[in-house]
Design a protein around this motif. Structure first.
Motif, PDB file in Angstrom:
ATOM      1  N   ALA A  52       0.698  -1.169   0.076  1.00 42.00           N
ATOM      2  CA  ALA A  52      -0.110  -0.062   0.055  1.00 42.00           C
ATOM      3  C   ALA A  52       0.929   1.602  -0.008  1.00 42.00           C
ATOM      4  O   ALA A  52       0.574   2.301  -0.391  1.00 42.00           O
ATOM      5  N   VAL A  53       2.059   1.156   0.358  1.00 42.25           N
ATOM      6  CA  VAL A  53       3.033   2.586   0.698  1.00 42.25           C
ATOM      7  C   VAL A  53       4.315   2.281  -0.053  1.00 42.25           C
ATOM      8  O   VAL A  53       5.042   1.045  -0.052  1.00 42.25           O
ATOM      9  N   TYR A  54       4.674   3.279  -0.708  1.00 43.04           N
ATOM     10  CA  TYR A  54       6.108   3.103  -1.294  1.00 43.04           C
ATOM     11  C   TYR A  54       7.230   3.225  -0.382  1.00 43.04           C
ATOM     12  O   TYR A  54       6.998   3.588   0.776  1.00 43.04           O
ATOM     13  N   GLY A  55       8.457   2.500  -0.603  1.00 42.85           N
ATOM     14  CA  GLY A  55       9.377   2.598   0.136  1.00 42.85           C
ATOM     15  C   GLY A  55      10.310   4.087   0.055  1.00 42.85           C
ATOM     16  O   GLY A  55      10.087   4.736  -0.853  1.00 42.85           O
ATOM     17  N   MET A  56      11.237   4.117   0.796  1.00 44.64           N
ATOM     18  CA  MET A  56      12.398   5.354   0.764  1.00 44.64           C
ATOM     19  C   MET A  56      13.687   4.845   0.765  1.00 44.64           C
ATOM     20  O   MET A  56      14.012   3.972   1.512  1.00 44.64           O
ATOM     21  N   MET A  57      14.668   5.307  -0.303  1.00 46.34           N
ATOM     22  CA  MET A  57      15.691   4.772  -0.300  1.00 46.34           C
ATOM     23  C   MET A  57      16.784   6.020  -0.583  1.00 46.34           C
ATOM     24  O   MET A  57      16.192   7.119  -1.227  1.00 46.34           O
ATOM     25  N   ARG A  58      18.123   5.978  -0.418  1.00 47.89           N
ATOM     26  CA  ARG A  58      19.120   6.773  -0.773  1.00 47.89           C
ATOM     27  C   ARG A  58      19.942   6.531  -1.929  1.00 47.89           C
ATOM     28  O   ARG A  58      20.158   5.277  -1.925  1.00 47.89           O
ATOM     29  N   ALA A 127       5.002  -1.020 -22.733  1.00 50.75           N
ATOM     30  CA  ALA A 127       4.121  -1.931 -22.066  1.00 50.75           C
ATOM     31  C   ALA A 127       4.825  -1.993 -20.412  1.00 50.75           C
ATOM     32  O   ALA A 127       3.939  -1.826 -19.668  1.00 50.75           O
ATOM     33  N   GLU A 128       5.946  -2.032 -20.370  1.00 53.61           N
ATOM     34  CA  GLU A 128       6.703  -1.837 -18.828  1.00 53.61           C
ATOM     35  C   GLU A 128       6.367  -0.862 -18.372  1.00 53.61           C
ATOM     36  O   GLU A 128       6.170  -0.654 -17.291  1.00 53.61           O
ATOM     37  N   ARG A 129       6.653   0.278 -18.920  1.00 57.40           N
ATOM     38  CA  ARG A 129       6.100   1.614 -18.385  1.00 57.40           C
ATOM     39  C   ARG A 129       5.041   1.834 -17.789  1.00 57.40           C
ATOM     40  O   ARG A 129       4.683   1.971 -16.689  1.00 57.40           O
ATOM     41  N   GLU A 130       3.875   1.294 -18.730  1.00 56.47           N
ATOM     42  CA  GLU A 130       2.595   1.231 -18.379  1.00 56.47           C
ATOM     43  C   GLU A 130       2.460   0.391 -17.236  1.00 56.47           C
ATOM     44  O   GLU A 130       1.414   0.938 -16.317  1.00 56.47           O
ATOM     45  N   ARG A 131       2.797  -0.620 -17.386  1.00 54.76           N
ATOM     46  CA  ARG A 131       2.565  -1.667 -16.055  1.00 54.76           C
ATOM     47  C   ARG A 131       3.195  -1.248 -14.770  1.00 54.76           C
ATOM     48  O   ARG A 131       2.646  -1.158 -13.724  1.00 54.76           O
ATOM     49  N   LEU A 132       4.551  -0.497 -14.654  1.00 52.51           N
ATOM     50  CA  LEU A 132       4.928   0.044 -13.594  1.00 52.51           C
ATOM     51  C   LEU A 132       4.179   1.294 -13.080  1.00 52.51           C
ATOM     52  O   LEU A 132       3.938   1.376 -11.896  1.00 52.51           O
ATOM     53  N   TRP A 133       3.890   1.967 -13.961  1.00 48.64           N
ATOM     54  CA  TRP A 133       2.873   3.070 -13.679  1.00 48.64           C
ATOM     55  C   TRP A 133       1.800   2.934 -12.746  1.00 48.64           C
ATOM     56  O   TRP A 133       1.355   3.262 -11.915  1.00 48.64           O
ATOM     57  N   ALA A 134       1.108   1.581 -13.448  1.00 47.82           N
ATOM     58  CA  ALA A 134      -0.230   1.200 -12.805  1.00 47.82           C
ATOM     59  C   ALA A 134       0.171   0.814 -11.528  1.00 47.82           C
ATOM     60  O   ALA A 134      -0.693   0.810 -10.574  1.00 47.82           O
ATOM     61  N   VAL A 135       1.440   0.282 -11.238  1.00 52.28           N
ATOM     62  CA  VAL A 135       1.660  -0.226  -9.831  1.00 52.28           C
ATOM     63  C   VAL A 135       1.803   1.011  -9.010  1.00 52.28           C
ATOM     64  O   VAL A 135       1.175   1.050  -7.954  1.00 52.28           O
ATOM     65  N   TRP A 136       2.211   2.110  -9.426  1.00 52.82           N
ATOM     66  CA  TRP A 136       2.190   3.183  -8.650  1.00 52.82           C
ATOM     67  C   TRP A 136       0.758   3.755  -8.196  1.00 52.82           C
ATOM     68  O   TRP A 136       0.656   4.385  -7.276  1.00 52.82           O
ATOM     69  N   ARG A 137       0.055   3.758  -9.393  1.00 55.98           N
ATOM     70  CA  ARG A 137      -1.440   4.261  -9.017  1.00 55.98           C
ATOM     71  C   ARG A 137      -2.147   3.298  -7.600  1.00 55.98           C
ATOM     72  O   ARG A 137      -2.885   3.884  -7.285  1.00 55.98           O
ATOM     73  N   THR A 138      -1.472   2.171  -7.472  1.00 55.43           N
ATOM     74  CA  THR A 138      -2.447   1.425  -6.291  1.00 55.43           C
ATOM     75  C   THR A 138      -1.725   1.853  -5.061  1.00 55.43           C
ATOM     76  O   THR A 138      -2.315   1.313  -3.841  1.00 55.43           O
ATOM     77  N   LEU A 139      -0.823   2.491  -4.984  1.00 53.19           N
ATOM     78  CA  LEU A 139      -0.280   2.981  -3.483  1.00 53.19           C
ATOM     79  C   LEU A 139      -1.024   4.232  -3.107  1.00 53.19           C
ATOM     80  O   LEU A 139      -1.834   4.838  -3.691  1.00 53.19           O
ATOM     81  N   GLU A 140      -0.883   4.253  -1.854  1.00 59.48           N
ATOM     82  CA  GLU A 140      -1.253   5.296  -0.929  1.00 59.48           C
ATOM     83  C   GLU A 140      -0.888   6.736  -1.990  1.00 59.48           C
ATOM     84  O   GLU A 140       0.191   7.219  -2.195  1.00 59.48           O
ATOM     85  N   GLY A 141      -2.195   7.415  -2.160  1.00 55.01           N
ATOM     86  CA  GLY A 141      -1.967   8.717  -3.013  1.00 55.01           C
ATOM     87  C   GLY A 141      -1.897   8.543  -4.402  1.00 55.01           C
ATOM     88  O   GLY A 141      -1.810   9.557  -5.335  1.00 55.01           O
ATOM     89  N   GLY A 142      -1.970   7.388  -4.757  1.00 49.63           N
ATOM     90  CA  GLY A 142      -1.950   6.983  -6.184  1.00 49.63           C
ATOM     91  C   GLY A 142      -3.034   7.452  -7.068  1.00 49.63           C
ATOM     92  O   GLY A 142      -3.050   7.497  -8.365  1.00 49.63           O
ATOM     93  N   ALA A 143      -4.007   7.660  -6.611  1.00 48.16           N
ATOM     94  CA  ALA A 143      -5.263   8.017  -7.295  1.00 48.16           C
ATOM     95  C   ALA A 143      -4.950   9.406  -7.814  1.00 48.16           C
ATOM     96  O   ALA A 143      -5.698   9.673  -8.675  1.00 48.16           O
ATOM     97  N   ASP A 144      -4.208  10.090  -7.173  1.00 49.45           N
ATOM     98  CA  ASP A 144      -3.933  11.332  -7.955  1.00 49.45           C
ATOM     99  C   ASP A 144      -2.871  11.471  -8.775  1.00 49.45           C
ATOM    100  O   ASP A 144      -2.258  12.457  -9.302  1.00 49.45           O
TER     101      ASP A 144
END
Length: 164
Positions: A52-58, A127-144
């Motif tokens: 549900a939430v993205y991670g944070m990395m340096r 297609a890889e970009r669209e698939r990964l973009w769709a993953v980001w949409r499913t995360l918290e705040g992804g509706a926007d």
């Protein structure tokens, strides 16, 4: 108006409905996040992604013009052994410096909660970009996500960091 939508679903209506904090607030949050990481010796500031939430990395890059080491804390998701992030600059129009650095020199390293890893960056396309973009949409705040991306005049790159 955006001439390069990040996805086919972007429309002027979604563009108008998105709200982001002012630029000064975003920059202050970045400074605070880096300071928190530094002050705590790295104990606070990085996290694993969840469903549900993205991670944070340096992310450690080399300056494309200066040759000096650069560090940025960025959000990421996991895609198998790859790490995936979005090359956005607080939703500002210019690309982030770390992405320009990676385009010039794709070899980099990342600090994750469990340790460091050497990676090689590339931009996802098709297609890889669209698939990964769709993953980001499913995360918290992804509706926007599409509405925020529509504020930019260019498509937001989806960056894949593969193990070196």
């Amino acid at each position: 108006m955006n001439t390069a939508p990040s996805s086919p679903s972007e429309t002027p209506a979604t563009q108008a409905s998105s709200r982001i904090p002012p630029r000064w607030f975003i920059r202050t949050a970045w400074v605070f996040h880096r300071a928190l990481y530094r002050v705590t010796g790295g104990r606070v500031g990085l996290r694993h992604p969840s469903s549900a939430v993205y991670g944070m990395m340096r992310l450690h890059t080399v300056g494309r013009r200066s040759g000096a080491p650069r560090v940025a804390i960025v959000a990421y998701v996991e895609d198998g052994e790859n790490l995936v992030t979005l090359a956005m600059n607080g939703w500002g129009d210019p690309p982030p410096a770390w992405w320009l650095n990676l385009r010039a020199r794709p070899a980099a390293s990342v600090d994750l909660p469990e340790g460091s890893r050497e990676v090689v960056a590339r931009e996802a396309t098709g297609a890889e970009r669209e698939r990964l973009w769709a993953v980001w949409r499913t995360l918290e705040g992804g509706a926007d996500l599409d509405a925020h991306a529509a504020r930019r005049t260019r498509q937001t790159p989806v960056v894949v960091l593969a193990p070196a």
